[in-house]
Write a protein that holds these residues in place. Structure first.
Motif, PDB file in Angstrom:
ATOM      1  N   TYR A  96       0.825  -1.203   0.000  1.00  0.00           N
ATOM      2  CA  TYR A  96       0.000   0.000   0.000  1.00  0.00           C
ATOM      3  C   TYR A  96       0.865   1.261   0.000  1.00  0.00           C
ATOM      4  CZ  TYR A  96      -3.138   3.646   1.648  1.00  0.00           C
ATOM      5  OH  TYR A  96      -3.830   4.821   1.782  1.00  0.00           O
ATOM      6  N   GLU A  97       1.928   1.247   0.788  1.00  0.00           N
ATOM      7  CA  GLU A  97       2.794   2.417   0.924  1.00  0.00           C
ATOM      8  C   GLU A  97       3.814   2.533  -0.211  1.00  0.00           C
ATOM      9  OE1 GLU A  97       2.101   4.621   3.001  1.00  0.00           O
ATOM     10  OE2 GLU A  97       1.008   3.635   4.599  1.00  0.00           O
ATOM     11  N   GLY A  98       3.942   1.522  -1.046  1.00  0.00           N
ATOM     12  CA  GLY A  98       4.880   1.574  -2.165  1.00  0.00           C
ATOM     13  C   GLY A  98       6.331   1.432  -1.762  1.00  0.00           C
ATOM     14  N   VAL A  99       6.600   0.663  -0.709  1.00  0.00           N
ATOM     15  CA  VAL A  99       7.972   0.498  -0.221  1.00  0.00           C
ATOM     16  C   VAL A  99       8.868  -0.092  -1.305  1.00  0.00           C
ATOM     17  CG1 VAL A  99       9.417  -0.747   1.462  1.00  0.00           C
ATOM     18  CG2 VAL A  99       7.286   0.362   2.201  1.00  0.00           C
ATOM     19  N   THR A 105      10.144   4.893   2.695  1.00  0.00           N
ATOM     20  CA  THR A 105      11.228   4.123   3.283  1.00  0.00           C
ATOM     21  C   THR A 105      10.765   3.602   4.634  1.00  0.00           C
ATOM     22  OG1 THR A 105      12.848   5.546   2.216  1.00  0.00           O
ATOM     23  CG2 THR A 105      13.615   4.212   4.068  1.00  0.00           C
ATOM     24  N   LYS A 106      10.888   2.315   4.823  1.00  0.00           N
ATOM     25  CA  LYS A 106      10.540   1.728   6.115  1.00  0.00           C
ATOM     26  C   LYS A 106      11.738   1.882   7.043  1.00  0.00           C
ATOM     27  CE  LYS A 106       8.892  -2.374   5.968  1.00  0.00           C
ATOM     28  NZ  LYS A 106       8.583  -3.811   6.067  1.00  0.00           N
ATOM     29  N   GLN A 107      11.489   2.356   8.245  1.00  0.00           N
ATOM     30  CA  GLN A 107      12.563   2.514   9.216  1.00  0.00           C
ATOM     31  C   GLN A 107      12.116   1.929  10.544  1.00  0.00           C
ATOM     32  OE1 GLN A 107      13.806   6.560   9.594  1.00  0.00           O
ATOM     33  NE2 GLN A 107      14.388   6.739   7.458  1.00  0.00           N
ATOM     34  N   TYR A 108      13.069   1.463  11.304  1.00  0.00           N
ATOM     35  CA  TYR A 108      12.810   0.972  12.646  1.00  0.00           C
ATOM     36  C   TYR A 108      13.089   2.120  13.602  1.00  0.00           C
ATOM     37  CZ  TYR A 108      12.521  -3.425  10.309  1.00  0.00           C
ATOM     38  OH  TYR A 108      12.128  -4.424   9.464  1.00  0.00           O
ATOM     39  N   VAL A 109      12.105   2.460  14.406  1.00  0.00           N
ATOM     40  CA  VAL A 109      12.192   3.631  15.272  1.00  0.00           C
ATOM     41  C   VAL A 109      11.752   3.278  16.683  1.00  0.00           C
ATOM     42  CG1 VAL A 109      11.770   5.242  13.366  1.00  0.00           C
ATOM     43  CG2 VAL A 109       9.843   4.386  14.713  1.00  0.00           C
TER      44      VAL A 109
END
Length: 120
Positions: A96-99, A105-109
């Motif tokens: 859905y987000e087009g990663v 960009t997927k990030q671990y936070v």
């Protein structure tokens, strides 16, 4: 830059199906349209809201493409929610987000949970 948190995993029993089976669940920090419970339920059938939270030193923006995003900005916060999601939910959100197409960009936070505001 869209920030998604898939920070911690836990094993949780599936409620709607075989109760002896376990499904790996992750925590996901959501903001923007992913705060909408109806939209999340349509996209992510296993997702459950878990808590209200925020990200430190970030600011919510609408970028030049008209898309919600988060950028680093000291002394600001972005408020959102933490959802428990399954691996299949995460794959749906990534699509859905087009990663895969580098739209986000997927990030671990690290998200700060708002004390006393658990929604589960």
């Amino acid at each position: 830059m869209k920030i998604n948190a898939v920070k911690t995993t836990e094993r949780t029993r599936k409620k709607n199906r075989d109760t002896s089976a376990f499904k790996e669940m992750s925590l996901y920090f959501a903001y923007g349209s992913n705060l909408n419970i109806n939209q999340m339920n349509m996209r992510c059938r296993d997702a459950k809201p878990n808590a209200l939270a925020y990200l430190k030193d970030t600011r919510f923006i609408i970028n030049s493409d008209g898309v919600a995003s988060i950028v680093p900005d000291l002394n600001h916060k972005v408020f959102g929610a933490v959802w428990k999601i399954s691996q299949s939910d995460e794959a749906c959100l990534d699509r859905y987000e087009g990663v895969r197409h580098d739209l986000y960009t997927k990030q671990y936070v690290s998200a700060v949970i708002e004390k006393g505001l658990e929604v589960e």
